[in-house]
Scaffold this active site. Structure first.
Site, PDB file in Angstrom:
ATOM      1  N   ARG A 192       0.845  -1.180   0.000  1.00 27.53           N
ATOM      2  CA  ARG A 192       0.000   0.000   0.000  1.00 27.53           C
ATOM      3  C   ARG A 192       0.883   1.234   0.000  1.00 27.53           C
ATOM      4  O   ARG A 192       1.739   1.368   0.877  1.00 27.53           O
ATOM      5  CB  ARG A 192      -0.816  -0.041   1.302  1.00 27.53           C
ATOM      6  CG  ARG A 192      -2.186   0.514   1.197  1.00 27.53           C
ATOM      7  CD  ARG A 192      -2.965   0.184   2.439  1.00 27.53           C
ATOM      8  NE  ARG A 192      -2.451   0.762   3.667  1.00 27.53           N
ATOM      9  CZ  ARG A 192      -3.210   1.324   4.605  1.00 27.53           C
ATOM     10  NH1 ARG A 192      -4.519   1.368   4.434  1.00 27.53           N
ATOM     11  NH2 ARG A 192      -2.697   1.789   5.701  1.00 27.53           N
ATOM     12  N   THR A 251      -0.891   7.645  -0.858  1.00 23.20           N
ATOM     13  CA  THR A 251      -2.181   7.571  -1.556  1.00 23.20           C
ATOM     14  C   THR A 251      -3.069   6.445  -1.019  1.00 23.20           C
ATOM     15  O   THR A 251      -4.265   6.414  -1.291  1.00 23.20           O
ATOM     16  CB  THR A 251      -1.969   7.295  -3.054  1.00 23.20           C
ATOM     17  OG1 THR A 251      -1.375   5.987  -3.180  1.00 23.20           O
ATOM     18  CG2 THR A 251      -1.050   8.331  -3.695  1.00 23.20           C
ATOM     19  N   ASP A 268       0.787  -1.622  12.362  1.00 25.48           N
ATOM     20  CA  ASP A 268       1.223  -2.147  11.066  1.00 25.48           C
ATOM     21  C   ASP A 268       1.526  -3.639  11.223  1.00 25.48           C
ATOM     22  O   ASP A 268       2.524  -4.021  11.849  1.00 25.48           O
ATOM     23  CB  ASP A 268       2.462  -1.378  10.586  1.00 25.48           C
ATOM     24  CG  ASP A 268       2.824  -1.759   9.162  1.00 25.48           C
ATOM     25  OD1 ASP A 268       2.957  -2.975   8.879  1.00 25.48           O
ATOM     26  OD2 ASP A 268       2.956  -0.865   8.317  1.00 25.48           O
ATOM     27  N   ASP A 327       5.013  -4.948   9.842  1.00 26.57           N
ATOM     28  CA  ASP A 327       6.156  -4.532  10.660  1.00 26.57           C
ATOM     29  C   ASP A 327       6.176  -5.266  11.993  1.00 26.57           C
ATOM     30  O   ASP A 327       7.239  -5.669  12.477  1.00 26.57           O
ATOM     31  CB  ASP A 327       6.110  -3.016  10.901  1.00 26.57           C
ATOM     32  CG  ASP A 327       6.572  -2.245   9.668  1.00 26.57           C
ATOM     33  OD1 ASP A 327       7.272  -2.834   8.823  1.00 26.57           O
ATOM     34  OD2 ASP A 327       6.217  -1.058   9.553  1.00 26.57           O
TER      35      ASP A 327
HETATM   36  C1  PRP Z   1      -1.158  -4.134   4.913  1.00 21.07           C
HETATM   37  C2  PRP Z   1      -2.040  -5.325   5.200  1.00 21.07           C
HETATM   38  C3  PRP Z   1      -2.924  -5.372   3.983  1.00 21.07           C
HETATM   39  C4  PRP Z   1      -3.102  -3.911   3.656  1.00 21.07           C
HETATM   40  C5  PRP Z   1      -4.458  -3.470   4.110  1.00 21.07           C
HETATM   41  O1  PRP Z   1      -0.143  -4.441   4.041  1.00 21.07           O
HETATM   42  O2  PRP Z   1      -1.314  -6.498   5.420  1.00 21.07           O
HETATM   43  O3  PRP Z   1      -2.384  -6.076   2.894  1.00 21.07           O
HETATM   44  O4  PRP Z   1      -2.082  -3.205   4.364  1.00 21.07           O
HETATM   45  O5  PRP Z   1      -4.718  -2.154   3.720  1.00 21.07           O
HETATM   46  P1  PRP Z   1      -5.859  -1.786   2.674  1.00 21.07           P
HETATM   47  O6  PRP Z   1      -7.064  -2.589   3.033  1.00 21.07           O
HETATM   48  O7  PRP Z   1      -6.050  -0.313   2.880  1.00 21.07           O
HETATM   49  O8  PRP Z   1      -5.336  -2.095   1.291  1.00 21.07           O
HETATM   50  P2  PRP Z   1       0.998  -3.387   3.613  1.00 21.07           P
HETATM   51  O9  PRP Z   1       0.589  -2.688   2.350  1.00 21.07           O
HETATM   52  O10 PRP Z   1       1.347  -2.526   4.781  1.00 21.07           O
HETATM   53  O11 PRP Z   1       2.199  -4.307   3.196  1.00 21.07           O
HETATM   54  P3  PRP Z   1       3.084  -5.320   4.091  1.00 21.07           P
HETATM   55  O12 PRP Z   1       2.185  -6.470   4.472  1.00 21.07           O
HETATM   56  O13 PRP Z   1       4.140  -5.738   3.147  1.00 21.07           O
HETATM   57  O14 PRP Z   1       3.596  -4.585   5.290  1.00 21.07           O
HETATM   58  N1  URA Z   2      -2.307  -2.108   7.262  1.00 19.50           N
HETATM   59  C1  URA Z   2      -1.881  -2.422   8.508  1.00 19.50           C
HETATM   60  O1  URA Z   2      -0.928  -3.192   8.673  1.00 19.50           O
HETATM   61  N2  URA Z   2      -2.548  -1.904   9.567  1.00 19.50           N
HETATM   62  C2  URA Z   2      -3.597  -1.080   9.425  1.00 19.50           C
HETATM   63  O2  URA Z   2      -4.166  -0.631  10.430  1.00 19.50           O
HETATM   64  C3  URA Z   2      -4.008  -0.747   8.116  1.00 19.50           C
HETATM   65  C4  URA Z   2      -3.356  -1.287   7.048  1.00 19.50           C
END
Ligand code: PRP
Ligand code: URA
Length: 209
Positions: free
Chosen positions: A104, A108, A200, A203
């Site tokens: 994400r 944006t 997150d 993380d």
């Molecule tokens: C997080 C989570 C989802 C997404 C949710 O991933 O694991 O995939 O955000 O957000 P959304 O519903 O607004 O799309 P992230 O993009 O942070 O990537 P990561 O798992 O690699 O940290």
């Molecule tokens: N992705 C995350 O990991 N946490 C949130 O709260 C939203 C998106």
């Protein structure tokens, strides 16, 4: 319209409480995500089809049930979805595993696909997409689209924490996809994080912040 099932078993609620706590470290966070995924998989697989089969016990012949119908594919949305795979595999060990890489954009909030690798027979499998967070719903929406483009038909979405915005996105764009969540939270904040959420997920799982 997508059915939304909140799986709020007491064990799940208790584990989720620890997961949400900012003092919970990576080791425990990882273990808990997997444990909750196992408990949720029990409910997500409730409607799997059974057939009668005759067997011989040490005592007598009898007719019992065995699983039939579609085989399963588990598809984690990278990275954070990876944390749920082992938990589901504990219950469905014969499942094949596909991967969709999605991140994400922090400004944006738009999702970007960077990797996809699926079992060749994905169109014949019941697909369980796993990701701990359903926030705006953008990542899950695009992941479902990518799967449908490659022939997947029977898709379920399994998440730990969802925001109403994410549920609405999936219901509007993929009404055929049922959603299973351990918690339905209040809202998104101005940075697109789920409130109260758990921060997150990627993380916290991988210790990257
Ligand atoms: C997080 C989570 C989802 C997404 C949710 O991933 O694991 O995939 O955000 O957000 P959304 O519903 O607004 O799309 P992230 O993009 O942070 O990537 P990561 O798992 O690699 O940290
Ligand atoms: N992705 C995350 O990991 N946490 C949130 O709260 C939203 C998106």
């Amino acid at each position: 319209m997508s059915k939304v099932t909140v799986i709020n078993h007491p064990l799940i609620q208790h584990k989720l409480r620890i997961l949400r706590d900012q003092n919970t470290g990576t080791k425990d966070f990882r273990a808990l995500v997997n444990e909750i995924a196992t408990l949720m998989a029990y409910e997500v697989s409730r409607e799997m089809q059974l057939e009668d089969v005759e067997i011989q016990t040490p005592v007598a012949k009898t007719t019992v049930k065995q699983l039939t119908g579609k085989k399963v594919a588990i598809v984690p949305i990278l990275r954070a979805g990876l944390g749920m795979v082992d938990g589901v595999v504990n219950l469905i060990p014969a499942a094949k595993i596909g991967h969709i890489g999605m991140y994400r954009d922090e400004q944006t909030l738009e999702p970007h696909e960077y990797f996809i690798k699926l079992p060749e027979d994905i169109q014949k499998r019941e697909v369980i997409i796993v990701d701990p967070m359903l926030a705006t719903g953008g990542s899950a929406k695009d992941a479902i689209e990518a799967l449908k483009k490659r022939g997947a038909k029977a898709i379920k979405l399994m998440v730990l924490v969802s925001a109403p915005e994410g549920i609405k996105t999936i219901q509007e764009t993929h009404p055929d996809v049922d959603i299973y969540t351990a918690a339905l939270d209040e809202k998104l904040n101005e940075n697109g994080y789920i409130v109260p959420g758990l921060g997150d997920a990627g993380d916290r799982l991988f210790g990257t912040k």
